[in-house]
Design a protein around this motif. Structure first.
Motif, PDB file in Angstrom:
ATOM      1  N   HIS A  82       0.843  -1.201   0.000  1.00 49.01           N
ATOM      2  CA  HIS A  82       0.000   0.000   0.000  1.00 49.01           C
ATOM      3  C   HIS A  82       0.876   1.249   0.000  1.00 49.01           C
ATOM      4  O   HIS A  82       2.012   1.220   0.485  1.00 49.01           O
ATOM      5  N   CYS A  83       0.338   2.318  -0.486  1.00 50.95           N
ATOM      6  CA  CYS A  83       1.088   3.565  -0.640  1.00 50.95           C
ATOM      7  C   CYS A  83       1.654   4.108   0.675  1.00 50.95           C
ATOM      8  O   CYS A  83       2.728   4.705   0.679  1.00 50.95           O
ATOM      9  N   TYR A  84       0.955   3.914   1.798  1.00 48.21           N
ATOM     10  CA  TYR A  84       1.441   4.446   3.071  1.00 48.21           C
ATOM     11  C   TYR A  84       2.819   3.884   3.439  1.00 48.21           C
ATOM     12  O   TYR A  84       3.554   4.481   4.224  1.00 48.21           O
ATOM     13  N   GLN A  85       3.194   2.760   2.871  1.00 45.80           N
ATOM     14  CA  GLN A  85       4.475   2.128   3.175  1.00 45.80           C
ATOM     15  C   GLN A  85       5.647   2.793   2.460  1.00 45.80           C
ATOM     16  O   GLN A  85       6.793   2.478   2.730  1.00 45.80           O
ATOM     17  N   CYS A  86       5.366   3.694   1.549  1.00 35.19           N
ATOM     18  CA  CYS A  86       6.394   4.370   0.758  1.00 35.19           C
ATOM     19  C   CYS A  86       6.995   5.535   1.540  1.00 35.19           C
ATOM     20  O   CYS A  86       6.275   6.274   2.217  1.00 35.19           O
ATOM     21  N   SER A  87       8.303   5.704   1.416  1.00 33.21           N
ATOM     22  CA  SER A  87       8.977   6.813   2.109  1.00 33.21           C
ATOM     23  C   SER A  87       8.568   8.170   1.535  1.00 33.21           C
ATOM     24  O   SER A  87       8.736   9.193   2.188  1.00 33.21           O
ATOM     25  N   ASP A  88       8.014   8.197   0.323  1.00 28.46           N
ATOM     26  CA  ASP A  88       7.571   9.449  -0.294  1.00 28.46           C
ATOM     27  C   ASP A  88       6.090   9.743  -0.049  1.00 28.46           C
ATOM     28  O   ASP A  88       5.564  10.715  -0.590  1.00 28.46           O
ATOM     29  N   PHE A  89       5.420   8.916   0.729  1.00 29.06           N
ATOM     30  CA  PHE A  89       3.980   9.094   0.957  1.00 29.06           C
ATOM     31  C   PHE A  89       3.711  10.300   1.834  1.00 29.06           C
ATOM     32  O   PHE A  89       4.365  10.481   2.846  1.00 29.06           O
ATOM     33  N   PRO A  90       2.723  11.106   1.485  1.00 33.60           N
ATOM     34  CA  PRO A  90       1.948  11.100   0.246  1.00 33.60           C
ATOM     35  C   PRO A  90       2.656  11.929  -0.825  1.00 33.60           C
ATOM     36  O   PRO A  90       2.957  13.095  -0.618  1.00 33.60           O
ATOM     37  N   CYS A  91       2.909  11.338  -1.941  1.00 32.83           N
ATOM     38  CA  CYS A  91       3.552  12.027  -3.067  1.00 32.83           C
ATOM     39  C   CYS A  91       2.528  12.929  -3.765  1.00 32.83           C
ATOM     40  O   CYS A  91       1.329  12.847  -3.503  1.00 32.83           O
TER      41      CYS A  91
END
Length: 132
Positions: A82-91
């Motif tokens: 899921h997107c929340y796991q990305c270091s850039d979230f929220p892009c």
């Protein structure tokens, strides 16, 4: 519902904005399958709830979600679900997409926060609890 303070759900604190009732969700239907990378609750998606040729949801319509160049393929490249796991979230791409969904009663940034805090099972229980 008291929205003045954060709530505890499953031992985790959930922000009051996530738990508040959404008055703009229209025609929601029950949905108990996979939550896609973007964090949409399929039961509130206009494509899922429409009368003519509705989408069967992310769990069945795997091709649509698995080939989503906006989020799914991005998450897959990064080895996340899921997107929340990305270091850039929220892009920026996520923020722009999320704004378009507010009219359907879903804030995808809040949905991602909810997924992060409670997981998919509780996420689905919370949204299905809003279906009349």
């Amino acid at each position: 519902m008291d929205t003045a303070r954060p709530k505890k759900l499953g031992g985790r604190v959930i922000s009051r904005s996530v738990m508040c009732e959404r008055k703009s969700i229209r025609d929601m239907k029950h949905y108990n399958d996979r939550v896609p990378a973007c964090g949409v609750f399929c039961g509130g998606c206009p494509t899922y709830t429409r009368e003519k040729k509705p989408c069967p949801g992310a769990g069945i319509n795997i091709a649509r979600c698995e080939n989503c160049t906006t989020f799914q393929l991005c998450c897959k490249e990064k080895g996340i679900t899921h997107c929340y796991q990305c270091s850039d979230f929220p892009c920026k791409k996520f923020k722009d997409f999320s704004k378009r969904w507010l009219k359907y009663g879903q804030n995808f940034i809040e949905n991602q926060e909810l997924l992060k805090n409670v997981g998919e099972v509780e996420f689905l229980k919370i949204y299905n609890g809003k279906v009349e």
